[in-house]
Design a protein around this motif. Structure first.
Motif: not given
Length: 261
Positions: A89-99, A117-126
């Motif tokens: 899977y290739v990460l996309r802008d705005g993806d939320v990744l848990t490691a 957050i990968v790339g551009t963050p959304a406020e609800e994800d932050l």
């Protein structure tokens, strides 16, 4: 059986914890738009090999899951939150990744997780990431001798309620030490003053995780990856913590967090 660790044994767990923190810092640095999850998996394999550490996930075979886990890190994206099986899977802008990573160094184990957050963050994800981080700090603060296990669970639940997130109790924190999972389940929801009394030498992996709008989970066909049942986004924060005579000792702090110790 619950094994209380000596200060020297906690020091040895801290060695593993510092390495886990180093790896998760590196994963956060590398996670970017266009990066494949399998590239992150192989990078972490190399770090573990060079350190002479052992993955706690490789060949892990609990009651759930299809066959043994044949990766060294859990990588969960967006609505996936736990036990994410690394795949193409290739990460996309705005993806939320848990490691999420657990390793053993010289026979002692540490376990930690972070969500980025990968790339551009959304406020609800932050916001949901911030909630899990605050819940983790509240849980750590409650991990003091004389308190009870329910005080930790209640501290996590209080933060979730403040943010308005439901809490799943099927998967939570756990004892840790010579192995990744030792006795004690630490639910992310509970009542203060209940449960076992905390004593110095107790070592726990504390791991609040929330989904935005549900407390129900579903499993992927791979038998491992756990997602929010309604597809809402998720976050997960985890540290390995030792109860001591004084303040709780966090064994997996990343360098950027050390000012919060």
């Amino acid at each position: 059986m619950i094994e209380l660790k000596t200060p020297a044994e906690v020091d040895r767990m801290h060695v593993a914890g510092r390495f886990v923190a180093e790896v998760l810092t590196e994963v956060g640095r590398l996670a970017d738009v266009g990066v494949n999850l399998m590239d992150l998996e192989h990078h972490v394999r190399g770090m573990i090999k060079r350190r002479g550490a052992e993955s706690c996930y490789w060949d892990y075979a609990p009651s759930f899951g299809k066959g043994p886990f044949r990766n060294v890190i859990c990588l969960s994206v967006n609505d996936a939150v736990l036990h994410g099986l690394p795949h193409d899977y290739v990460l996309r802008d705005g993806d939320v990744l848990t490691a999420d990573l657990a390793v053993s160094v010289d026979g002692w184990t540490a376990d930690s997780a972070r969500t980025v957050i990968v790339g551009t963050p959304a406020e609800e994800d932050l916001r949901i990431i911030r909630a899990t981080e605050e819940a983790l700090e509240a849980a750590i603060e409650a991990a003091r001798p004389g308190n009870r296990l329910g005080d930790i669970s209640a501290a996590i639940w209080a933060v979730a309620r403040e943010y308005g997130y439901p809490v799943n109790t099927e998967f939570g924190g756990h004892g840790i030490g010579r192995t990744m999972h030792e006795d004690l389940h630490v639910p992310n929801k509970g009542k203060a003053g209940r449960g076992m009394q905390l004593k110095p030498g107790l070592t726990l992996a504390l791991e609040p995780w929330f989904a935005r709008t549900t407390d129900r989970i579903v499993f992927d066909p791979d038998g491992w990856t756990i997602r929010s049942a309604d597809g809402s986004r998720t976050a997960h924060s985890e540290h390995t913590v030792a109860v001591t005579e004084d303040a709780p000792r966090v064994l997996t702090r990343r360098e950027a967090e050390l000012g919060n110790s």
